[in-house]
Scaffold this motif. Structure first.
Motif, PDB file in Angstrom:
ATOM      1  N   LEU A  18       0.835  -1.206   0.000  1.00 21.50           N
ATOM      2  CA  LEU A  18       0.000   0.000   0.000  1.00 21.50           C
ATOM      3  C   LEU A  18       0.869   1.255   0.000  1.00 21.50           C
ATOM      4  O   LEU A  18       0.564   2.227  -0.693  1.00 21.50           O
ATOM      5  N   GLY A  19       1.952   1.232   0.755  1.00 20.82           N
ATOM      6  CA  GLY A  19       2.857   2.379   0.811  1.00 20.82           C
ATOM      7  C   GLY A  19       3.526   2.653  -0.523  1.00 20.82           C
ATOM      8  O   GLY A  19       3.674   3.813  -0.925  1.00 20.82           O
ATOM      9  N   ILE A  20       3.931   1.607  -1.227  1.00 22.14           N
ATOM     10  CA  ILE A  20       4.549   1.789  -2.550  1.00 22.14           C
ATOM     11  C   ILE A  20       3.546   2.384  -3.523  1.00 22.14           C
ATOM     12  O   ILE A  20       3.874   3.308  -4.281  1.00 22.14           O
ATOM     13  N   LEU A  21       2.305   1.889  -3.479  1.00 21.05           N
ATOM     14  CA  LEU A  21       1.263   2.445  -4.348  1.00 21.05           C
ATOM     15  C   LEU A  21       1.017   3.916  -4.012  1.00 21.05           C
ATOM     16  O   LEU A  21       0.831   4.742  -4.915  1.00 21.05           O
ATOM     17  N   LEU A  22       1.040   4.248  -2.739  1.00 21.01           N
ATOM     18  CA  LEU A  22       0.880   5.648  -2.336  1.00 21.01           C
ATOM     19  C   LEU A  22       2.057   6.497  -2.791  1.00 21.01           C
ATOM     20  O   LEU A  22       1.882   7.629  -3.238  1.00 21.01           O
ATOM     21  N   LEU A  23       3.248   5.951  -2.669  1.00 25.35           N
ATOM     22  CA  LEU A  23       4.450   6.693  -3.048  1.00 25.35           C
ATOM     23  C   LEU A  23       4.402   7.108  -4.517  1.00 25.35           C
ATOM     24  O   LEU A  23       4.743   8.244  -4.853  1.00 25.35           O
ATOM     25  N   VAL A  24       3.961   6.217  -5.376  1.00 17.01           N
ATOM     26  CA  VAL A  24       3.944   6.546  -6.809  1.00 17.01           C
ATOM     27  C   VAL A  24       2.731   7.379  -7.209  1.00 17.01           C
ATOM     28  O   VAL A  24       2.734   7.992  -8.274  1.00 17.01           O
TER      29      VAL A  24
END
Length: 147
Positions: A57-63
Motif C-alpha cells: 500500500l505504501g509503494i502504491l501511495l508513493l507513486v
C-alpha cells in the motif's frame, strides 16, 4: 484512487500496530516461563504479513501521491520542508527497514533450535522492527483518516 489508498494505508497502520503490540506481549510473557509455541509463531507471521501488505500500500501511495510527485520535481526545496522531507526521504526508508527487520526476525526464529533462543531472537528482531515503525509513523497527521 489516491484518497482510497491513503485511507486504506491508515487503517492498515492500526492493524499492524495491534499485531505488533500483541506479538511483543506474547514474546515478553513467554520470557516469564511460557515456552515459545505455535501461537507465538502465528503472531509473528501475522505481523510480518501485515507489514508486507502495508509495504505494498505504501509503494502504491508513493507513486501516486501528489505530495511526493511535486517534491520530486524540486527535491532541493522539498528537503527544506521537514514534513515533505519526512515523506520523501525518511518515512519510506524507516518503514522498509521495519519490514526487513520483521522478515529477518521471522527467519531467525524459524531457524532457532530451542525455545529460549526463539524468544530472544523474536524479541530482538521484532522489537527493532516495531521501534523503526514507531519512528516512521507521522504522528502529527490525523490518527484516523476516513476519506
Amino acid at each position: 484512487m489516491y484518497e482510497f489508498l491513503l485511507t486504506l494505508h491508515n487503517l492498515a497502520r492500526w492493524l499492524v500496530l495491534l499485531a505488533a503490540v500483541w506479538l511483543v506481549y506474547q514474546i515478553v510473557s513467554g520470557l516469564r516461563g511460557r515456552t515459545y509455541g505455535s501461537a507465538d509463531r502465528r503472531a509473528g507471521l501475522l505481523y510480518t504479513g501485515l507489514m508486507d501488505l502495508q509495504l505494498v500500500l505504501g509503494i502504491l501511495l508513493l507513486v501516486s501521491s501528489p505530495l511526493v510527485q511535486s517534491a520530486l520535481g524540486n527535491l532541493g526545496a522539498a528537503m527544506q520542508n521537514s514534513q515533505t522531507r519526512f515523506f520523501v526521504a525518511e518515512h519510506w526508508v524507516l518503514m522498509l527497514a521495519a519490514v526487513v527487520l520483521a522478515h529477518v526476525g521471522s527467519s531467525r526464529v524459524k531457524k532457532a533450535t530451542d525455545a529460549l533462543l526463539k524468544q530472544r531472537q523474536a524479541l530482538i528482531w521484532y522489537g527493532l522492527s516495531l521501534a523503526s515503525m514507531l519512528l516512521a509513523i507521522p504522528w502529527w497527521r490525523p490518527l484516523l483518516r476516513l476519506g
